[in-house]
Design a protein around this motif. Structure first.
Motif, PDB file in Angstrom:
ATOM      1  N   ALA A   2     -22.242  -9.049 -31.854  1.00  0.00           N
ATOM      2  CA  ALA A   2     -21.725  -8.264 -30.727  1.00  0.00           C
ATOM      3  C   ALA A   2     -20.913  -7.067 -31.213  1.00  0.00           C
ATOM      4  N   ALA A   3     -20.179  -7.229 -32.315  1.00  0.00           N
ATOM      5  CA  ALA A   3     -19.340  -6.144 -32.845  1.00  0.00           C
ATOM      6  C   ALA A   3     -20.181  -5.001 -33.395  1.00  0.00           C
ATOM      7  N   ASN A   4     -21.434  -5.268 -33.757  1.00  0.00           N
ATOM      8  CA  ASN A   4     -22.311  -4.184 -34.208  1.00  0.00           C
ATOM      9  C   ASN A   4     -22.542  -3.177 -33.100  1.00  0.00           C
ATOM     10  N   GLY A   5     -22.533  -3.620 -31.850  1.00  0.00           N
ATOM     11  CA  GLY A   5     -22.737  -2.725 -30.727  1.00  0.00           C
ATOM     12  C   GLY A   5     -21.455  -2.365 -30.002  1.00  0.00           C
ATOM     13  N   ASN A   6     -20.354  -2.958 -30.390  1.00  0.00           N
ATOM     14  CA  ASN A   6     -19.085  -2.715 -29.721  1.00  0.00           C
ATOM     15  C   ASN A   6     -17.959  -2.673 -30.746  1.00  0.00           C
ATOM     16  N   PRO A   7     -17.560  -1.492 -31.191  1.00  0.00           N
ATOM     17  CA  PRO A   7     -16.539  -1.390 -32.234  1.00  0.00           C
ATOM     18  C   PRO A   7     -15.182  -1.974 -31.832  1.00  0.00           C
ATOM     19  N   PHE A   8     -14.958  -2.173 -30.524  1.00  0.00           N
ATOM     20  CA  PHE A   8     -13.686  -2.757 -30.090  1.00  0.00           C
ATOM     21  C   PHE A   8     -13.591  -4.243 -30.426  1.00  0.00           C
ATOM     22  N   LEU A   9     -14.704  -4.858 -30.771  1.00  0.00           N
ATOM     23  CA  LEU A   9     -14.724  -6.267 -31.172  1.00  0.00           C
ATOM     24  C   LEU A   9     -14.617  -6.439 -32.684  1.00  0.00           C
ATOM     25  N   CYS A  10     -14.518  -5.348 -33.394  1.00  0.00           N
ATOM     26  CA  CYS A  10     -14.584  -5.353 -34.853  1.00  0.00           C
ATOM     27  C   CYS A  10     -13.548  -6.272 -35.503  1.00  0.00           C
ATOM     28  N   GLU A  11     -12.296  -6.128 -35.146  1.00  0.00           N
ATOM     29  CA  GLU A  11     -11.251  -6.934 -35.790  1.00  0.00           C
ATOM     30  C   GLU A  11     -11.308  -8.396 -35.367  1.00  0.00           C
ATOM     31  N   GLN A  12     -11.742  -8.661 -34.134  1.00  0.00           N
ATOM     32  CA  GLN A  12     -11.944 -10.050 -33.707  1.00  0.00           C
ATOM     33  C   GLN A  12     -13.049 -10.693 -34.543  1.00  0.00           C
ATOM     34  N   ALA A  13     -14.096  -9.914 -34.804  1.00  0.00           N
ATOM     35  CA  ALA A  13     -15.205 -10.413 -35.617  1.00  0.00           C
ATOM     36  C   ALA A  13     -14.724 -10.726 -37.029  1.00  0.00           C
ATOM     37  N   ARG A  14     -13.868  -9.881 -37.567  1.00  0.00           N
ATOM     38  CA  ARG A  14     -13.328 -10.120 -38.911  1.00  0.00           C
ATOM     39  C   ARG A  14     -12.544 -11.426 -38.942  1.00  0.00           C
ATOM     40  N   LYS A  15     -11.713 -11.626 -37.927  1.00  0.00           N
ATOM     41  CA  LYS A  15     -10.876 -12.820 -37.881  1.00  0.00           C
ATOM     42  C   LYS A  15     -11.721 -14.095 -37.858  1.00  0.00           C
ATOM     43  N   ILE A  16     -12.716 -14.152 -36.995  1.00  0.00           N
ATOM     44  CA  ILE A  16     -13.546 -15.353 -36.911  1.00  0.00           C
ATOM     45  C   ILE A  16     -14.423 -15.497 -38.151  1.00  0.00           C
ATOM     46  N   PHE A  17     -14.825 -14.388 -38.757  1.00  0.00           N
ATOM     47  CA  PHE A  17     -15.593 -14.466 -40.003  1.00  0.00           C
ATOM     48  C   PHE A  17     -14.742 -15.080 -41.110  1.00  0.00           C
ATOM     49  N   VAL A  18     -13.485 -14.680 -41.195  1.00  0.00           N
ATOM     50  CA  VAL A  18     -12.575 -15.265 -42.193  1.00  0.00           C
ATOM     51  C   VAL A  18     -12.424 -16.759 -41.937  1.00  0.00           C
ATOM     52  N   GLU A  19     -12.309 -17.148 -40.677  1.00  0.00           N
ATOM     53  CA  GLU A  19     -12.197 -18.570 -40.344  1.00  0.00           C
ATOM     54  C   GLU A  19     -13.461 -19.329 -40.771  1.00  0.00           C
ATOM     55  N   ALA A  20     -14.620 -18.718 -40.576  1.00  0.00           N
ATOM     56  CA  ALA A  20     -15.875 -19.345 -41.010  1.00  0.00           C
ATOM     57  C   ALA A  20     -15.918 -19.448 -42.535  1.00  0.00           C
ATOM     58  N   CYS A  21     -15.402 -18.432 -43.218  1.00  0.00           N
ATOM     59  CA  CYS A  21     -15.353 -18.465 -44.689  1.00  0.00           C
ATOM     60  C   CYS A  21     -14.458 -19.589 -45.188  1.00  0.00           C
ATOM     61  N   VAL A  22     -13.316 -19.760 -44.558  1.00  0.00           N
ATOM     62  CA  VAL A  22     -12.395 -20.839 -44.932  1.00  0.00           C
ATOM     63  C   VAL A  22     -13.075 -22.190 -44.698  1.00  0.00           C
ATOM     64  N   GLU A  23     -13.719 -22.317 -43.545  1.00  0.00           N
ATOM     65  CA  GLU A  23     -14.398 -23.565 -43.211  1.00  0.00           C
ATOM     66  C   GLU A  23     -15.507 -23.898 -44.208  1.00  0.00           C
ATOM     67  N   ALA A  24     -16.244 -22.871 -44.664  1.00  0.00           N
ATOM     68  CA  ALA A  24     -17.341 -23.085 -45.601  1.00  0.00           C
ATOM     69  C   ALA A  24     -16.877 -23.077 -47.062  1.00  0.00           C
ATOM     70  N   ASP A  25     -15.577 -22.858 -47.273  1.00  0.00           N
ATOM     71  CA  ASP A  25     -14.990 -22.817 -48.608  1.00  0.00           C
ATOM     72  C   ASP A  25     -15.658 -21.748 -49.497  1.00  0.00           C
TER      73      ASP A  25
END
Length: 85
Positions: free
Chosen positions: A59-82
């Motif tokens: 969704a952030a690819n089409g909406n730059p206002f979601l960019c930082e939210q996408a980063r936050k959840i991506f970091v959470e996914a990275c932590v979860e996947a170690d």
């Protein structure tokens, strides 16, 4: 004055550093790069945060206002996947 933002050039304020398996450390700078990793390079076992990160990065690819939210959840996914480096 009209302002045009090209979604393909949306970048995060700070990159995310990760390492998948025994591979080299990688730098992820945008939702587009994150989505590519989530879809094609992510570990086989995927946790709860994986799908949320994939959806929000897409969704952030089409909406730059979601960019930082996408980063936050991506970091959470990275932590979860170690894979956070």
């Amino acid at each position: 004055m009209n302002m045009t933002v090209r979604a393909s050039y949306v970048r995060w304020s700070e990159p995310v550093y990760l390492r998948i398996g025994y591979g080299m450390p990688e730098t992820i700078r945008s939702p587009k790069e994150a989505l590519n990793h989530l879809l094609f390079r992510w570990p086989t076992i995927r946790g709860e945060k994986y799908q949320s990160a994939a959806n929000l990065c897409s969704a952030a690819n089409g909406n730059p206002f979601l960019c930082e939210q996408a980063r936050k959840i991506f970091v959470e996914a990275c932590v979860e996947a170690d894979v956070l480096d």
